[in-house]
Scaffold this motif. Structure first.
Motif, short mmCIF file in Angstrom:
data_model
loop_
_atom_site.label_atom_id
_atom_site.label_comp_id
_atom_site.label_asym_id
_atom_site.label_seq_id
_atom_site.Cartn_x
_atom_site.Cartn_y
_atom_site.Cartn_z
N ASN A 258 36.73 42.20 25.21
CA ASN A 258 37.24 43.23 24.30
C ASN A 258 36.36 43.42 23.07
N ASP A 304 48.37 38.74 42.19
CA ASP A 304 47.37 39.76 42.51
C ASP A 304 46.09 39.44 41.74
N GLU A 307 43.82 42.53 40.55
CA GLU A 307 44.34 43.20 39.36
C GLU A 307 44.17 42.32 38.13
N LEU A 308 44.45 41.04 38.30
CA LEU A 308 44.38 40.08 37.20
C LEU A 308 42.96 40.02 36.62
N LYS A 310 40.49 42.19 36.97
CA LYS A 310 40.09 43.48 36.39
C LYS A 310 40.71 43.67 35.00
N TYR A 311 41.97 43.31 34.87
CA TYR A 311 42.69 43.49 33.61
C TYR A 311 42.17 42.55 32.51
N LEU A 312 41.99 41.30 32.85
CA LEU A 312 41.61 40.32 31.83
C LEU A 312 40.13 40.36 31.46
N TYR A 313 39.27 40.56 32.46
CA TYR A 313 37.83 40.34 32.24
C TYR A 313 36.99 41.62 32.26
N GLN A 314 37.59 42.74 32.62
CA GLN A 314 36.99 44.06 32.42
C GLN A 314 35.55 44.18 32.94
N LYS A 377 46.43 33.71 27.63
CA LYS A 377 46.51 35.06 28.20
C LYS A 377 46.55 35.00 29.73
N ALA A 381 49.78 36.17 32.14
CA ALA A 381 49.64 37.15 33.24
C ALA A 381 50.22 36.58 34.53
N TYR A 385 53.62 37.69 37.12
CA TYR A 385 53.61 37.81 38.58
C TYR A 385 54.69 36.94 39.21
#
Length: 520
Positions: A258, A304, A307-308, A310-314, A377, A381, A385
Motif C-alpha cells: 500500500n 480462497d 483472492e487472499l 490478490k487482496y493483501l499483496y496486490q 491482517k 482475512a 473465510y
C-alpha cells in the motif's frame, strides 16, 4: 593618510582570513565527515548470538558482525571462501577439511584460529547443545565431531554423507564463528554483547529502539564504506515509509504494498527481487482438533488463497502451491493444495461432527519478509473465510519475540508463520516438517510422519541431481494430502532506500550485507 592605513589593514585582514579559510578547507578535506547509515526494521532482534536465534531481524545484524567458514556469493547461494580459504571433501562424503585464513582477529583482539572454530561448533553439539539452540540440530545434526588438525586447519567428521552441509555452513545462523574469549567473559549475556570477525563491531543495543554497529577498522578484508550502522526498530509499516520519505532513515524493509506508490512518488528507490520464501498457515497437529487430517482438509477448502493473495499483496506476491518456491531444485509443479470449495468444507466439517467448531489462532503484529502486511491482517482475512463455513476463530496477536515463544509452547490451534530460505536447498524448506525439528521449534506445526522423516534422511545422503529431486517431489505429494500447512504465498523480496544510498541489495536469503553499501 588614515584612509590609506585603514585600507592596508583591511587588505591584510582579508588576506589573512582567506589564508585561514584555505587552511580550514584543507583540514576538512583531510578529515572525512563520518557516515551513518540508518536501517529501519519492524521488530527487535531476538538476540545477537547466532547459536540461540532463528529470526530474520537477528540475522540481518548478525551477518554484519560475524562470519562463517564459507559465504554466499553476492545475489546467489553459490559458495565461496570466507574465514576458510579452501576445503576438501573425502571420497565417501563424510570428512570436510578446511584451511583457515590467517592473521584474522575477533573484535576483542583475540585471534581467530582452529580453536575458535571447534569452540563455536562444539557448543552446539551434544552434550553441550541446549534446547534453546534452534538451528543447532538443523545445521550440525550430521556432525559426529569437529577436530583441530593444526592452528589453521579443522576437520568435520559426519555420521553419514550430508549433501547440504557446505551450504549450511554459509548460513547466517548457527554457522558463524564467535569469539571464545567473549563467550566466556559474558556468559549468558553474550547474546546481548556479540563479538565476531565481521566488517562491523557491536556498539550498543537499546532494546525496542535500536542496535548500533561501528566500522571494524581492523577488518581483514576490504573495509566497510560507512562508519556507523544503526538498525532502528520501527514497528509500523507506514511509519517506516514516512521516516524514509522525510530522510530520518536511509533504508527500510517490510515494505507494505500500500505504500509503494507513495514511496515512488517521493523518488524513493524500491528494491524488488524474486523471493526465496514461503508464507503459510500451520495447524497444530500435535493435539485436537487438528491432529485429524480430515479436519485440516476441511479448513484448507474454506480459504480462497487466490483472492487472499490478490487482496493483501496486490501483485507483490504469488500464490504458493507447495512448500517450496518454484525455482528451488526438487519443486513439484504437479502438486496442489486442497482447492477453495465452501460446500466441500462444510460437508467435511459435518462428517467430522464439527459444524460449530471454535478455535484459537495466534499471529504476530509486525511485518515479515514473507508477509509484509503483518500477521494480524492475514489472520483476520482467514478468520472471515472460516466464519463462512461456521468456524468461530478468535485471534491473539503478539509482538514477534513473544509470538515465537508462544508458538514454541504450543499455543493456538492455528498459527501463521513463514520461512526465508537459508541456502537455496530443498532440504532447508522441507526439514521444517521433520519430526526431529519439533523440539527445536522450527517444526511449527509439530507434525510427525515417519515416511516424511525417512525420505528427508534419504535425500540428504543423495548427491544433487534428479534422483534427489524426485525424493523431494514425493515428500511434497505426501504433505499436500496430509496438510500440516496451508501454503499461502511466495513474497517478492522488497526493500526501499534513499537515492543517497549506493550499492544496496537484499540477498536471496533475506540477509542484509552492508559492508559495500555507501551513502552520499
Amino acid at each position: 593618510m588614515k584612509n590609506k592605513v585603514l585600507a592596508s589593514l583591511i587588505i591584510a585582514l582579508i588576506a589573512a582570513t582567506t589564508l585561514l579559510s584555505g587552511c580550514g578547507k584543507g583540514t576538512q578535506t583531510g578529515s572525512k565527515k563520518p557516515k551513518t547509515l540508518i536501517y529501519a526494521q519492524g521488530a527487535d532482534p531476538r538476540g545477537l548470538d547466532p547459536a540461540y536465534v532463528d529470526d530474520g531481524e537477528s540475522a540481518k545484524i548478525i551477518v554484519n558482525v560475524y562470519e562463517g567458514l564459507v559465504k554466499y556469493k553476492p545475489n546467489s547461494t553459490e559458495i565461496e571462501p570466507s574465514l576458510a580459504t579452501e576445503w576438501t571433501v573425502s571420497p565417501d562424503g563424510k570428512e570436510y577439511t578446511f584451511k583457515l585464513r590467517q592473521g584474522v582477529k575477533f573484535h576483542d583482539g583475540t585471534p581467530f584460529n582452529a580453536d575458535a572454530v571447534v569452540f563455536s561448533v562444539e557448543r552446539q553439539l551434544p552434550p553441550k547443545a541446549t534446547d534453546d539452540m534452534p538451528y543447532a540440530s538443523f545445521t550440525f545434526g550430521p556432525v559426529e565431531k569437529v577436530q583441530k588438525v593444526d592452528d589453521y586447519t579443522v576437520k568435520f567428521i559426519l555420521k553419514q554423507p550430508y549433501t547440504p552441509f557446505l551450504a549450511n555452513l554459509a548460513m547466517s545462523l548457527a554457522a558463524p564463528i564467535v569469539s571464545p574469549a567473549a563467550v566466556q567473559k559474558y556468559g549468558d549475556k553474550f547474546i546481548e554483547n556479540p563479538v565476531g570477525t565481521g566488517p562491523f563491531k557491536f556498539v550498543k543495543w537499546d532494546k525496542g529502539q535500536s542496535v548500533t554497529l561501528a566500522k571494524n577498522e581492523d577488518y581483514w578484508g576490504e573495509k566497510a564504506k560507512v562508519d556507523t550502522v544503526v538498525f532502528k526498530i520501527t514497528k509500523e509499516n507506514s511509519v517506516r515509509a514516512s521516516e524514509l520519505i522525510t530522510g530520518s532513515v536511509d533504508i527500510i524493509d517490510g515494505v507494505d504494498p500500500n505504500d509503494i506508490k507513495k514511496l515512488e512518488d517521493n523518488k524513493i528507490q524500491i528494491f524488488k527481487g524474486k523471493g526465496m520464501n514461503i508464507n503459510y498457515m500451520a495447524f497444530n497437529t500435535s493435539r485436537a482438533p487438528f491432529n485429524d487430517p480430515k479436519l485440516r482438509e476441511a479448513v484448507s477448502h474454506a480459504i480462497d488463497r487466490d483472492e487472499l493473495v490478490k487482496y493483501l499483496y496486490q501483485g507483490y506476491a504469488s500464490v504458493a502451491n507447495t512448500y517450496l518456491p518454484d525455482f528451488i531444485p526438487g519443486y513439484n509443479d504437479k502438486v496442489q493444495p486442497y482447492k477453495y470449495d465452501v460446500e466441500k468444507a462444510k460437508a467435511l466439517l459435518k462428517e467430522a461432527g464439527k459444524e460449530n467448531l471454535e478455535i484459537k489462532m495466534i499471529t504476530y503484529s509486525n511485518p515479515r519478509p514473507y508477509n509484509p502486511v503483518n500477521g494480524q491482517k492475514l489472520a483476520e482475512a482467514v478468520q472471515n473465510y472460516l466464519a463462512k463455513v461456521g468456524i468461530k476463530a478468535t485471534i491473539e496477536v503478539y509482538p514477534w519475540t513473544e509470538y515465537k515463544q508462544k508458538a514454541a509452547q504450543g499455543e493456538g490451534d492455528i498459527l501463521f508463520y513463514g520461512w526465508v530460505g537459508d541456502n537455496g536447498d530443498a532440504d532447508n524448506f522441507l526439514s521444517l516438517l521433520d519430526s526431529n525439528e519439533i523440539k527445536s521449534s522450527l517444526n511449527a506445526a509439530k507434525y510427525s510422519n515417519p515416511k516424511v522423516d525417512e525420505l528427508l534422511a534419504k535425500a540428504r545422503r543423495l548427491p544433487n541431481g534428479e534422483e534427489r529431486n524426485n525424493v523431494y517431489k514425493e515428500i511434497q505429494e505426501i504433505l499436500a494430502v496430509d496438510a500440516p500447512w496451508l501454503p499461502i504465498s511466495n513474497a517478492m523480496d522488497m526493500a526501499a532506500y534513499s537515492p543517497k544510498v549506493k550499492g544496496f541489495t537484499l540477498h536471496p536469503t533475506g540477509a542484509v550485507y552492508l559492508k559495500d553499501v555507501d551513502k552520499e
